[in-house]
Design an enzyme around this catalytic site. Structure first.
Site, PDB file in Angstrom:
ATOM      1  NE  ARG A  79      31.355  50.017  41.972  1.00  0.00           N
ATOM      2  CZ  ARG A  79      31.153  51.052  43.155  1.00  0.00           C
ATOM      3  NH1 ARG A  79      29.955  51.423  43.229  1.00  0.00           N
ATOM      4  NH2 ARG A  79      32.069  51.702  44.014  1.00  0.00           N
ATOM      5  CB  THR A  80      35.137  44.199  41.909  1.00  0.00           C
ATOM      6  OG1 THR A  80      35.265  45.283  41.086  1.00  0.00           O
ATOM      7  CG2 THR A  80      35.727  43.013  41.010  1.00  0.00           C
ATOM      8  NE  ARG A 139      39.702  45.448  42.967  1.00  0.00           N
ATOM      9  CZ  ARG A 139      38.733  46.192  42.960  1.00  0.00           C
ATOM     10  NH1 ARG A 139      38.172  46.941  43.685  1.00  0.00           N
ATOM     11  NH2 ARG A 139      38.123  46.222  41.607  1.00  0.00           N
ATOM     12  CG  HIS A 173      38.862  46.201  36.880  1.00  0.00           C
ATOM     13  ND1 HIS A 173      38.628  44.990  37.104  1.00  0.00           N
ATOM     14  CD2 HIS A 173      38.448  47.097  37.683  1.00  0.00           C
ATOM     15  CE1 HIS A 173      37.463  44.856  38.106  1.00  0.00           C
ATOM     16  NE2 HIS A 173      37.415  46.192  38.735  1.00  0.00           N
TER      17      HIS A 173
HETATM   18  C1  NCD Z   1      37.669  50.411  39.790  1.00  0.00           C
HETATM   19  C2  NCD Z   1      38.836  49.867  40.408  1.00  0.00           C
HETATM   20  O1  NCD Z   1      38.777  49.332  41.380  1.00  0.00           O
HETATM   21  O2  NCD Z   1      39.655  49.962  39.549  1.00  0.00           O
HETATM   22  N1  NCD Z   1      36.163  50.129  40.519  1.00  0.00           N
HETATM   23  C3  NCD Z   1      35.477  48.927  40.070  1.00  0.00           C
HETATM   24  O3  NCD Z   1      36.207  47.927  40.298  1.00  0.00           O
HETATM   25  N2  NCD Z   1      34.386  49.353  39.775  1.00  0.00           N
HETATM   26  C4  NCD Z   1      37.644  51.871  39.474  1.00  0.00           C
HETATM   27  C5  NCD Z   1      37.970  52.837  40.645  1.00  0.00           C
HETATM   28  O4  NCD Z   1      38.298  52.318  41.676  1.00  0.00           O
HETATM   29  O5  NCD Z   1      37.865  54.137  40.633  1.00  0.00           O
END
Ligand code: NCD
Length: 321
Positions: free
Chosen positions: A65-66, A115, A143
């Site tokens: 997603r991100t 990230r 985040h």
């Molecule tokens: C989250 C993350 O990477 O912190 N995911 C995301 O970015 N939507 C949550 C997760 O990995 O559980």
């Protein structure tokens, strides 16, 4: 939009490494701009506010997603993207430090989305980069852009960001999305219920800060019963990769499950949210209920990230929509 563009832009040229860098006014501004982006996006308008700008996605940990929603946001604003999704293809395998990598990438891009598996990495990167750095997750740290679209979702569903009864459930220790949303909900004066087994409760430092500095009421519990009256339940997966002991992960992996039985006893207007990915903590049997908003929530990642990128990079939309 014209009204908004007259107000000072609180994000212009800045990095975003922690949700605590934003005051209420800045959060509200981002959410207003996100609503404009959503409208433009739904109307199919072609936007060009970031034409000629380049975003670099540096992802040292897995992401669906991100990374993709940042990329989609940049493309929808007419910009371009470069980067890597797998650090084994980057020069980090040759021993290059994060500081050197972001310094170099600053020469290739106008903004860096990072990230990284260590808490504090985004702040460190921002100190070495010559362009703004956006934290897309730093280990078990924070985040912040996740939180901004979580807030956008809450606003869409509940029409307000204050006076809500929010239950944060599950792995509150390692969940970086949880840490950021807790600060943001506190900023808007919401009391919260933290539901977790004792071993996975919110880090003490964060709870203390929320109580002492934000004056927030916090109830700690290990029972899902405490979430039945909530307006919003926020339940991320248990963060397997952060557990030093796999056995401990297995003990807690299925500790809480939100299912139809839970919903049948809960506040009828409850909303179930998750940053996703989902593993076992939310049963697929609730996916088609009005209470389950996690897929809608993840789609809001695009307009909200469009707003964040546009504000940081100083793009103008007024003429286009
Ligand atoms: C989250 C993350 O990477 O912190 N995911 C995301 O970015 N939507 C949550 C997760 O990995 O559980």
């Amino acid at each position: 939009m014209a009204g908004n563009s007259e107000k000072a832009n609180p994000l212009l040229g800045k990095s975003l490494t922690s949700i605590k860098e934003l005051d209420k006014g800045a959060v509200e501004r981002i959410l207003e701009e996100s609503a404009v982006m959503l409208k433009a996006y739904e109307s199919g308008a072609r936007l060009n506010a970031l034409h000629g700008k380049i975003l670099a996605n540096l992802f040292y940990e897995p992401s669906t997603r991100t990374r993709m929603s940042f990329e989609s946001a940049m493309l929808r604003l007419g910009g371009g993207t470069i980067g890597f999704a797998d650090p084994s293809t980057s020069s980090s395998t040759k021993g290059e430090t994060l500081a050197d990598t972001v310094k170099v990438v600053s020469g290739f891009a106008d903004i860096i989305v990072l990230r990284y598996p260590e808490k504090g990495a985004a702040k460190e990167a921002a100190a070495h980069a010559d362009v703004p750095v956006v934290n897309a997750g730093d280990g078990a740290g924070e985040h912040p852009t996740q939180t901004l679209y979580d807030l956008f979702t809450i606003k869409m569903e509940k029409k307000r960001l204050h006076g809500l009864n929010v239950a944060l459930v599950g792995d509150l220790k390692y969940g970086r999305a949880i840490h950021s949303i807790a600060y943001a909900l506190a900023l808007f004066g919401n009391d919260m219920t933290f539901i977790a087994p004792k071993q996975l409760q919110m880090p003490e430092g964060i709870t203390k800060e929320l109580k002492d500095e934000y004056g927030i009421g916090i109830t700690e519990s290990d029972s899902l019963e405490s979430a039945l009256d909530a307006d919003v339940v926020y339940i991320p997966r248990v963060q397997r990769e952060r557990f030093p002991d796999p056995e401990e992960y297995r003990r807690f992996a299925n500790y809480y499950v939100i299912d139809k039985k839970f919903l049948s006893r809960a506040n009828k207007e409850i909303r179930i949210m998750s940053p996703l990915p989902r593993v076992t903590e939310i049963s697929t049997e609730i996916d088609n209920t009005k209470n389950a908003v996690y897929f809608k929530q993840s789609a809001y990642g695009v307009p909200v990230r469009m707003a964040i990128l546009n504000l940081i990079l100083g793009g103008s939309l007024a003429k286009e929509i």
